[in-house]
Design a protein around this motif. Structure first.
Motif, PDB file in Angstrom:
ATOM      1  N   CYS A  63       0.838  -1.206   0.000  1.00 23.59           N
ATOM      2  CA  CYS A  63       0.000   0.000   0.000  1.00 23.59           C
ATOM      3  C   CYS A  63       0.868   1.248   0.000  1.00 23.59           C
ATOM      4  CB  CYS A  63      -0.952   0.009   1.187  1.00 23.59           C
ATOM      5  SG  CYS A  63      -0.156   0.261   2.781  1.00 23.59           S
ATOM      6  N   CYS A  64       2.175   1.071   0.080  1.00 18.42           N
ATOM      7  CA  CYS A  64       3.052   2.236   0.010  1.00 18.42           C
ATOM      8  C   CYS A  64       4.262   1.920  -0.851  1.00 18.42           C
ATOM      9  CB  CYS A  64       3.418   2.744   1.393  1.00 18.42           C
ATOM     10  SG  CYS A  64       4.892   2.118   2.138  1.00 18.42           S
ATOM     11  N   GLY A  65       4.808   2.975  -1.442  1.00 16.61           N
ATOM     12  CA  GLY A  65       5.949   2.851  -2.328  1.00 16.61           C
ATOM     13  C   GLY A  65       5.994   4.022  -3.292  1.00 16.61           C
ATOM     14  N   PRO A  66       6.915   3.990  -4.240  1.00 20.54           N
ATOM     15  CA  PRO A  66       7.077   5.121  -5.165  1.00 20.54           C
ATOM     16  C   PRO A  66       6.097   5.128  -6.334  1.00 20.54           C
ATOM     17  CG  PRO A  66       8.763   3.483  -5.576  1.00 20.54           C
ATOM     18  CD  PRO A  66       7.987   3.005  -4.369  1.00 20.54           C
ATOM     19  N   GLU A  67       5.391   4.042  -6.551  1.00 22.36           N
ATOM     20  CA  GLU A  67       4.455   3.986  -7.667  1.00 22.36           C
ATOM     21  C   GLU A  67       3.303   4.970  -7.442  1.00 22.36           C
ATOM     22  OE1 GLU A  67       6.347  -0.042  -6.961  1.00 22.36           O
ATOM     23  OE2 GLU A  67       5.316   1.418  -5.720  1.00 22.36           O
ATOM     24  N   PRO A  68       2.844   5.629  -8.495  1.00 21.33           N
ATOM     25  CA  PRO A  68       1.816   6.662  -8.334  1.00 21.33           C
ATOM     26  C   PRO A  68       0.487   6.151  -7.789  1.00 21.33           C
ATOM     27  CG  PRO A  68       2.352   6.342 -10.668  1.00 21.33           C
ATOM     28  CD  PRO A  68       3.301   5.490  -9.876  1.00 21.33           C
ATOM     29  N   GLU A  69       0.178   4.887  -7.996  1.00 21.68           N
ATOM     30  CA  GLU A  69      -1.111   4.364  -7.538  1.00 21.68           C
ATOM     31  C   GLU A  69      -1.126   3.964  -6.064  1.00 21.68           C
ATOM     32  OE1 GLU A  69       1.245   0.780  -8.942  1.00 21.68           O
ATOM     33  OE2 GLU A  69       0.952   2.807  -9.676  1.00 21.68           O
ATOM     34  N   ASN A  74       5.709   7.206  -1.453  1.00 21.98           N
ATOM     35  CA  ASN A  74       7.051   7.521  -0.968  1.00 21.98           C
ATOM     36  C   ASN A  74       7.883   7.997  -2.146  1.00 21.98           C
ATOM     37  OD1 ASN A  74       7.498   4.712   1.355  1.00 21.98           O
ATOM     38  ND2 ASN A  74       6.275   6.526   1.547  1.00 21.98           N
ATOM     39  N   PRO A  75       8.671   9.056  -1.973  1.00 19.78           N
ATOM     40  CA  PRO A  75       9.587   9.460  -3.049  1.00 19.78           C
ATOM     41  C   PRO A  75      10.542   8.307  -3.369  1.00 19.78           C
ATOM     42  CG  PRO A  75       9.463  11.153  -1.351  1.00 19.78           C
ATOM     43  CD  PRO A  75       8.733   9.941  -0.821  1.00 19.78           C
ATOM     44  N   ASP A 112       1.953  -2.778   7.450  1.00 24.84           N
ATOM     45  CA  ASP A 112       3.268  -2.502   8.038  1.00 24.84           C
ATOM     46  C   ASP A 112       4.220  -3.531   7.469  1.00 24.84           C
ATOM     47  OD1 ASP A 112       4.760  -0.959  10.377  1.00 24.84           O
ATOM     48  OD2 ASP A 112       5.420  -3.048  10.423  1.00 24.84           O
ATOM     49  N   GLY A 113       5.304  -3.063   6.848  1.00 23.80           N
ATOM     50  CA  GLY A 113       6.290  -3.974   6.289  1.00 23.80           C
ATOM     51  C   GLY A 113       6.442  -3.870   4.785  1.00 23.80           C
ATOM     52  N   ASN A 114       5.946  -2.795   4.194  1.00 18.71           N
ATOM     53  CA  ASN A 114       6.054  -2.626   2.743  1.00 18.71           C
ATOM     54  C   ASN A 114       7.509  -2.603   2.283  1.00 18.71           C
ATOM     55  OD1 ASN A 114       3.176  -1.981   1.538  1.00 18.71           O
ATOM     56  ND2 ASN A 114       3.285  -1.041   3.567  1.00 18.71           N
ATOM     57  N   HIS A 115       8.380  -1.919   3.015  1.00 21.47           N
ATOM     58  CA  HIS A 115       9.812  -1.876   2.656  1.00 21.47           C
ATOM     59  C   HIS A 115      10.446  -3.264   2.798  1.00 21.47           C
ATOM     60  CE1 HIS A 115       9.067   2.424   3.594  1.00 21.47           C
ATOM     61  NE2 HIS A 115       9.982   2.633   2.653  1.00 21.47           N
ATOM     62  N   ARG A 116      10.078  -3.983   3.868  1.00 20.56           N
ATOM     63  CA  ARG A 116      10.603  -5.340   4.067  1.00 20.56           C
ATOM     64  C   ARG A 116      10.162  -6.243   2.922  1.00 20.56           C
ATOM     65  NH1 ARG A 116       8.011  -6.243   9.572  1.00 20.56           N
ATOM     66  NH2 ARG A 116       7.424  -4.088   9.320  1.00 20.56           N
TER      67      ARG A 116
END
Length: 149
Positions: A63-69, A74-75, A112-116
């Motif tokens: 649900c989080c990240g650099p993609e526009p959707e 996140n930058p 929680d854990g999108n980066h992981r």
């Protein structure tokens, strides 16, 4: 259970075995996880919990990240820097905390854990430890609670 805590899948499983998985989640989010607003939000209503379970990465949607959707954008530069740090500690054998995913319309959204998740994907992992939660009923967790490790 006593502090200090390690926030590993094994520790989460020990809490789950004692019927205290929700307590572990809040301890993680309020300390090492650094996500107090999420912890506070989870406390606003009754939640149902399953896990930790080992799930295919493909069953989990970020649900989080650099993609526009993405719901939480996140930058790209800060996203990639954070993911790279996690890749490095995972290569060293870090026993990462389980991801926390919400059941949304029968699918799992990583809350929680999108980066992981992304670090594991980049390293070629095919599955990860996950704690699943829902707000409707214990039955909505059945597809994942039946796979408990």
């Amino acid at each position: 259970m006593a502090l200090p805590m390690t926030f590993t899948p094994q520790e989460a499983a020990a809490y789950a075995a004692e019927g205290c998985l929700e307590e572990w989640v809040h301890l993680f989010l309020k300390t090492a996880g650094g996500n107090l607003p999420f912890s506070d939000g989870l406390k606003l209503q009754k939640r149902y919990w399953a896990g930790p379970v080992r799930l295919p990465l493909g069953e989990l949607a970020r649900c989080c990240g650099p993609e526009p959707e993405m719901e939480f954008h996140n930058p790209a530069d800060s996203w990639d820097a954070h993911v790279a740090k996690l890749e490095a500690v995972l290569r060293e054998g870090w026993a990462y905390p389980p991801l926390i995913a919400q059941v949304v319309d029968g699918k799992l959204s990583i809350r929680d854990g999108n980066h992981r998740h992304e670090a594991l994907r980049r390293l070629g992992a095919t599955s990860c430890w996950t704690i699943v939660w829902g707000s409707e009923s214990r039955e909505e967790l059945a597809p994942w609670s039946e796979r408990e490790a």
